[in-house]
Design an enzyme around this catalytic site. Structure first.
Site, mmCIF file in Angstrom:
data_model
loop_
_atom_site.group_PDB
_atom_site.id
_atom_site.type_symbol
_atom_site.label_atom_id
_atom_site.label_comp_id
_atom_site.label_asym_id
_atom_site.label_seq_id
_atom_site.Cartn_x
_atom_site.Cartn_y
_atom_site.Cartn_z
ATOM 1 N N ASN A 120 47.571 25.601 55.033
ATOM 2 C CA ASN A 120 48.157 26.243 53.848
ATOM 3 C C ASN A 120 49.637 26.509 54.091
ATOM 4 O O ASN A 120 50.113 26.476 55.225
ATOM 5 C CB ASN A 120 47.494 27.604 53.630
ATOM 6 C CG ASN A 120 46.048 27.489 53.277
ATOM 7 O OD1 ASN A 120 45.211 27.248 54.139
ATOM 8 N ND2 ASN A 120 45.731 27.640 52.015
ATOM 9 N N CYS A 147 40.603 22.017 54.567
ATOM 10 C CA CYS A 147 39.269 22.107 53.993
ATOM 11 C C CYS A 147 38.414 21.041 54.642
ATOM 12 O O CYS A 147 38.757 19.858 54.608
ATOM 13 C CB CYS A 147 39.311 21.898 52.475
ATOM 14 S SG CYS A 147 37.645 21.860 51.781
ATOM 15 N N HIS A 151 48.589 23.941 49.805
ATOM 16 C CA HIS A 151 48.512 23.357 51.157
ATOM 17 C C HIS A 151 49.774 22.517 51.341
ATOM 18 O O HIS A 151 50.295 21.937 50.384
ATOM 19 C CB HIS A 151 47.235 22.526 51.301
ATOM 20 C CG HIS A 151 46.005 23.378 51.445
ATOM 21 N ND1 HIS A 151 45.426 23.657 52.659
ATOM 22 C CD2 HIS A 151 45.273 24.047 50.520
ATOM 23 C CE1 HIS A 151 44.380 24.458 52.474
ATOM 24 N NE2 HIS A 151 44.258 24.711 51.185
ATOM 25 N N HIS A 177 47.803 28.517 45.318
ATOM 26 C CA HIS A 177 47.226 28.289 46.642
ATOM 27 C C HIS A 177 47.659 26.886 47.088
ATOM 28 O O HIS A 177 47.036 25.896 46.734
ATOM 29 C CB HIS A 177 45.698 28.392 46.507
ATOM 30 C CG HIS A 177 44.921 28.160 47.754
ATOM 31 N ND1 HIS A 177 44.381 29.183 48.509
ATOM 32 C CD2 HIS A 177 44.562 27.029 48.391
ATOM 33 C CE1 HIS A 177 43.725 28.692 49.531
ATOM 34 N NE2 HIS A 177 43.815 27.374 49.490
ATOM 35 N N ARG A 216 40.033 32.834 56.796
ATOM 36 C CA ARG A 216 39.000 32.030 56.128
ATOM 37 C C ARG A 216 39.432 30.566 56.023
ATOM 38 O O ARG A 216 38.933 29.698 56.723
ATOM 39 C CB ARG A 216 38.705 32.632 54.739
ATOM 40 C CG ARG A 216 37.462 32.097 54.069
ATOM 41 C CD ARG A 216 37.618 30.756 53.399
ATOM 42 N NE ARG A 216 38.670 30.752 52.378
ATOM 43 C CZ ARG A 216 39.103 29.642 51.797
ATOM 44 N NH1 ARG A 216 38.596 28.468 52.107
ATOM 45 N NH2 ARG A 216 40.079 29.694 50.903
ATOM 46 N N ASP A 217 40.433 30.282 55.194
ATOM 47 C CA ASP A 217 40.858 28.883 55.007
ATOM 48 C C ASP A 217 41.408 28.340 56.321
ATOM 49 O O ASP A 217 41.203 27.174 56.663
ATOM 50 C CB ASP A 217 41.932 28.823 53.904
ATOM 51 C CG ASP A 217 41.959 27.501 53.177
ATOM 52 O OD1 ASP A 217 41.344 26.535 53.660
ATOM 53 O OD2 ASP A 217 42.604 27.411 52.112
HETATM 54 P P1 HMG Z 1 22.907 22.935 49.116
HETATM 55 O O1 HMG Z 1 22.520 22.130 50.322
HETATM 56 O O2 HMG Z 1 22.892 22.267 47.772
HETATM 57 O O3 HMG Z 1 22.064 24.282 49.075
HETATM 58 O O4 HMG Z 1 24.355 23.510 49.402
HETATM 59 P P2 HMG Z 1 20.704 24.635 48.338
HETATM 60 O O5 HMG Z 1 21.026 25.567 47.248
HETATM 61 O O6 HMG Z 1 19.958 23.375 48.015
HETATM 62 O O7 HMG Z 1 19.916 25.404 49.499
HETATM 63 C C1 HMG Z 1 19.488 24.711 50.684
HETATM 64 C C2 HMG Z 1 19.145 25.719 51.772
HETATM 65 O O8 HMG Z 1 20.340 26.376 52.192
HETATM 66 C C3 HMG Z 1 18.184 26.837 51.351
HETATM 67 O O9 HMG Z 1 17.397 27.143 52.510
HETATM 68 C C4 HMG Z 1 19.086 27.984 51.062
HETATM 69 O O10 HMG Z 1 18.490 29.265 51.238
HETATM 70 C C5 HMG Z 1 20.182 27.791 52.078
HETATM 71 P P3 HMG Z 1 15.845 26.703 52.580
HETATM 72 O O11 HMG Z 1 15.212 27.354 51.389
HETATM 73 O O12 HMG Z 1 15.893 25.206 52.494
HETATM 74 O O13 HMG Z 1 15.449 27.232 53.912
HETATM 75 N N1 HMG Z 1 21.439 28.361 51.596
HETATM 76 C C6 HMG Z 1 22.182 29.267 52.235
HETATM 77 N N2 HMG Z 1 22.075 29.873 53.431
HETATM 78 C C7 HMG Z 1 23.017 30.783 53.758
HETATM 79 N N3 HMG Z 1 24.052 31.108 52.964
HETATM 80 C C8 HMG Z 1 24.209 30.521 51.769
HETATM 81 C C9 HMG Z 1 23.252 29.552 51.381
HETATM 82 N N4 HMG Z 1 23.126 28.804 50.260
HETATM 83 C C10 HMG Z 1 22.022 28.081 50.398
HETATM 84 N N5 HMG Z 1 25.234 30.854 50.964
HETATM 85 C C11 HMG Z 1 26.085 25.139 49.047
HETATM 86 C C12 HMG Z 1 25.059 24.227 48.399
HETATM 87 C C13 HMG Z 1 26.980 25.680 47.954
HETATM 88 C C14 HMG Z 1 25.356 26.278 49.749
HETATM 89 C C15 HMG Z 1 26.882 24.328 50.088
HETATM 90 O O14 HMG Z 1 27.411 23.214 49.439
HETATM 91 C C16 HMG Z 1 27.999 25.102 50.730
HETATM 92 O O15 HMG Z 1 27.759 26.030 51.488
HETATM 93 N N6 HMG Z 1 29.257 24.706 50.466
HETATM 94 C C17 HMG Z 1 30.422 25.404 50.970
HETATM 95 C C18 HMG Z 1 31.531 24.455 51.323
HETATM 96 C C19 HMG Z 1 32.732 25.228 51.756
HETATM 97 O O16 HMG Z 1 32.654 26.372 52.202
HETATM 98 N N7 HMG Z 1 33.933 24.587 51.682
HETATM 99 C C20 HMG Z 1 35.171 25.206 52.076
HETATM 100 C C21 HMG Z 1 35.617 26.289 51.140
HETATM 101 S S1 HMG Z 1 36.399 25.656 49.670
HETATM 102 C C22 HMG Z 1 38.062 25.460 50.130
HETATM 103 O O17 HMG Z 1 38.387 25.525 51.278
HETATM 104 C C23 HMG Z 1 39.107 25.305 49.043
HETATM 105 C C24 HMG Z 1 39.920 26.570 48.803
HETATM 106 O O18 HMG Z 1 40.627 26.965 49.966
HETATM 107 C C25 HMG Z 1 40.923 26.362 47.663
HETATM 108 C C26 HMG Z 1 41.740 25.081 47.792
HETATM 109 O O19 HMG Z 1 42.373 24.839 48.838
HETATM 110 O O20 HMG Z 1 41.706 24.322 46.818
HETATM 111 C C27 HMG Z 1 39.013 27.748 48.397
HETATM 112 MG MG MG Z 2 42.490 26.029 50.613
#
Ligand code: HMG
Ligand code: MG
Length: 296
Positions: A246, A237, A206, A204, A15-16
């Site tokens: 990581n 990320c 990096h 966690h 995933r990450d």
């Molecule tokens: P948004 O644009 O605000 O979404 O994104 P929304 O709620 O306004 O919805 C817009 C449209 O997207 C809608 O469709 C929803 O149905 C659709 P429409 O009605 O317009 O046709 N939609 C989706 N479709 C599929 N799957 C979904 C989904 N959600 C909405 N889940 C949102 C908000 C949270 C979805 C967006 O910001 C997002 O996906 N963010 C994810 C970012 C991400 O994955 N980042 C990496 C992971 S975090 C990380 O790596 C850190 C970590 O490792 C820890 C660390 O290192 O600190 C965990």
């Molecule tokens: Mg991470």
């Protein structure tokens, strides 16, 4: 040295690791990667994310991957879920455990979730309630728990307040994310101590500034027994440019072996898997242990 006898390695490479790789990896290669990680003895393998596919195109095949994935008994395959839409997809895919991912800072909440911090809690609450009602365990990440590229150092009370609020939703574990790898060992111990009880905490790290292993040792001494790591040191990320890979699982295993701490993972199988994956990614693994083993 005040160390635990046993540590759970929570593997985030699929995933990450893969969410930030430029090379597109076919779904069957991802499924084989996860299968090999299970063969190596890992029992917590984060498989993918049910986020918006436009936000993280590398994991747009999450539904397909979970349909294809051969689940082994005794292995958990948690997935990231940000919202109710993602939860619906996870349920349809037969997922048994999820992880939500929150930010300790306003800037990163906006960048990563398109939400303020208050809005992120509002987005997660129904997800956690639904998951608990379905009998799932929920893990939570707190990103930027140490430092943030836009806001600088994150004050310990700010990280603790956010973390406690998330645990109170009913999450079984809070993983403290050093998303951009700026934390150092003293900061790690201070943050863990500020929570009072380390039993629900994971770390966690990096490795951006080369501190991930030192920080891990500091966390183990502070009472943490779950450590996130990524096979081969893959990762980053996409919404925090300064995030690199990581802590490499192989580097963690090497240290734990040296300390006589049990973890149940085969270093040889891991190295073989990461070398195989590096072939698919077209670049060598950044893990020091994988590099050392490949040259020996
Ligand atoms: P948004 O644009 O605000 O979404 O994104 P929304 O709620 O306004 O919805 C817009 C449209 O997207 C809608 O469709 C929803 O149905 C659709 P429409 O009605 O317009 O046709 N939609 C989706 N479709 C599929 N799957 C979904 C989904 N959600 C909405 N889940 C949102 C908000 C949270 C979805 C967006 O910001 C997002 O996906 N963010 C994810 C970012 C991400 O994955 N980042 C990496 C992971 S975090 C990380 O790596 C850190 C970590 O490792 C820890 C660390 O290192 O600190 C965990
Ligand atoms: Mg991470």
């Amino acid at each position: 040295m005040n160390l635990p006898e046993q540590v759970t390695i929570y593997e985030v490479g699929a995933r990450d690791g893969l969410q930030n790789e430029k090379t597109a990896i076919p779904v069957e290669v991802k499924a084989e990667f996860i299968g090999r990680l299970a063969d190596a003895g890992l029992t917590a393998i984060e498989a993918t994310s049910f986020v918006h596919p436009k936000w993280v195109p590398q994991l747009a095949d999450a539904d397909e991957l979970m349909a294809e994935l051969e689940r082994r008994p005794g292995v958990n395959y948690p997935v990231l879920v940000p919202n109710e839409r993602g939860m619906g997809r996870a349920l349809a895919a037969g997922v048994g455990e999820i992880a939500i991912f929150a930010s300790a800072t306003e800037a990163f909440a906006r960048k990563n979730l398109n939400r303020s911090m208050d809005e992120q809690y509002a987005m997660f609450e129904p997800v956690v309630s639904r998951a608990l009602a379905e009998g799932m365990r929920v893990r939570v990440y707190l990103s930027m728990a140490f430092g943030d590229p836009w806001e600088g150092d994150v004050p310990i009370p700010q990280a603790v307040a956010a973390g406690k609020r998330l645990l109170e939703m009913g999450c079984y574990q809070l993983s403290l994310g050093d998303t951009i790898g700026v934390g150092t060992a003293g900061h790690v111990q201070e943050l863990i101590a500020a929570f009072g009880d380390p039993s629900a905490l994971a770390v966690h790290f990096h490795d951006t500034y080369g501190q991930a292993l030192a920080n891990t040792l500091a966390a183990l001494q502070a009472g943490v027994t779950t450590v996130d790591a990524s096979a081969g040191g893959l990762g980053g990320c996409p919404y925090a440019k300064s995030a690199t890979g990581n802590l490499a699982t192989e580097d963690l295993v090497w240290m734990l072996d040296g300390l006589g701490i049990r973890h149940g993972v085969s270093l040889d199988s891991l190295v073989e898997t990461s070398t195989w994956m590096a072939g698919h990614l077209g670049r060598p693994s950044p893990s020091r242990v994988v590099t050392a083993r490949s040259n020996s």
